[in-house]
Write an enzyme that holds these catalytic residues in place. Structure first.
Site, PDB file in Angstrom:
ATOM      1  CE  LYS A  74      33.727  54.280  85.478  1.00 32.69           C
ATOM      2  NZ  LYS A  74      33.413  55.878  85.196  1.00 32.69           N
TER       3      LYS A  74
ATOM      4  CD  GLN B  34      32.990  59.431  83.534  1.00 32.12           C
ATOM      5  OE1 GLN B  34      33.036  58.439  84.474  1.00 32.12           O
ATOM      6  NE2 GLN B  34      34.048  60.108  84.198  1.00 32.12           N
TER       7      GLN B  34
ATOM      8  CG  ASP C  97      30.751  57.038  90.607  1.00 33.41           C
ATOM      9  OD1 ASP C  97      32.062  55.300  91.086  1.00 33.41           O
ATOM     10  OD2 ASP C  97      30.787  57.792  89.799  1.00 33.41           O
TER      11      ASP C  97
END
Length: 298
Positions: free
Chosen positions: A58, A102, A125
């Protein structure tokens, strides 16, 4: 090949993601000229190899398009409160326009409790309860909130290759919140207009549902779950599942998807795995961050 089988269209996520990144690069440059620097934050807890590689990827993506990176790493034994403290710190950090925690988090940590502390406007997200609620509320698809990356990536990939979902029967395998439960909401919005059947471990005769589907989205994490006899001739196959299976002959692990490759000749279009949905998920994360930065100018 049997009668009627064909060479399917390869829905290459790497190619589609590259085009998205080029557009994002231009938009980031425009933001910088107006004094806004988009920044992606990541919170990584523990030393899970898969998570560490994914987070590193990322940040490489960020560098490609000019997005700033803010990396937070905590040890495996970090307490829930210590993680929440870092969440609150990124909420207040003006250099961070969007961030992710995460997953999975270590055992004993309440992921839902941690995510609930994320500022919904910085939820890269698209998985905060407020943003999921916006997803439910906007039947027309005109949702201003950050959207879940993988479902958004799937739909964007299909659009990129001209796959029309209007009026199509879509069978989704898996009811996880990351894909299964959320992609159905996006597919049935009026701007997409598909009809969705969601199958899971409690579904009776999944094969029957699969054989009726114009599009199969497989997200169960079981290698080769979808077999050729389950696929209607000409169906579109979207493979989200990732399983690491040890190959005795090669002496190493291989990444396998939910759709057995022997299904491909029966399809009109299919995603490779890896190289299909994965790159799109990562590009949609970048898109969410850039859009968050653009909203600061409104």
């Amino acid at each position: 090949m049997v009668d009627g089988e064909q060479m399917p269209l390869r829905l290459d996520g790497t190619i589609a993601a590259a085009a998205i990144k080029e557009d994002l690069r231009r938009r980031v440059d425009a933001l910088k000229k107006k004094g806004v620097q988009p920044g992606l934050g990541t919170i990584l807890v523990g030393d899970d190899i898969g998570s560490r590689k994914y987070v590193a990827g990322k940040h490489r993506d960020c560098a490609e398009v000019g997005i700033g990176s803010i990396s937070v790493e905590l040890p495996e034994d970090a307490s829930e409160q210590e993680i929440i403290n870092e969440v609150e710190r990124l909420n207040a950090d003006t250099k961070c326009t969007g961030y992710i925690v995460q997953l999975p988090l270590p055992k004993g940590i309440g992921a839902n409790k941690v995510i609930a502390h994320v500022d919904p406007t910085k939820d890269a997200d698209g998985m905060h309860p407020d943003n999921l609620g916006e997803l439910v509320a906007h039947i027309d698809g005109a949702n201003p909130a950050p959207q879940p990356c993988t479902p958004r990536g799937i739909i964007t990939l299909l659009e990129h290759y001209g796959v029309d979902l209007n009026g199509k029967d879509v069978c989704v395998l898996g009811r996880g919140i990351t894909v299964g439960r959320t992609v159905g909401l996006m597919l049935t919005a009026k701007n997409v207009n598909a009809t969705v059947t969601l199958c899971h471990t409690g579904t009776t005769d999944i094969a029957e549902h699969l054989r009726r589907a114009d599009v199969i989205i497989a997200a169960v994490g079981r290698a080769g779950f979808v077999q050729p006899e389950d696929v209607k001739l000409g169906a579109v196959l979207v493979d989200v599942g990732v399983s690491r299976i040890y190959d005795d002959k090669a002496g190493k692990y291989r990444v396998l998807g939910d759709v057995d490759p022997s299904c491909y000749p029966r399809s009109s279009a299919c995603t490779p795995n890896p190289g299909g949905v994965g790159p799109m998920t990562r590009s949609m994360l970048l898109a969410n961050v850039v859009e968050m930065a653009e909203r600061l100018l409104l």
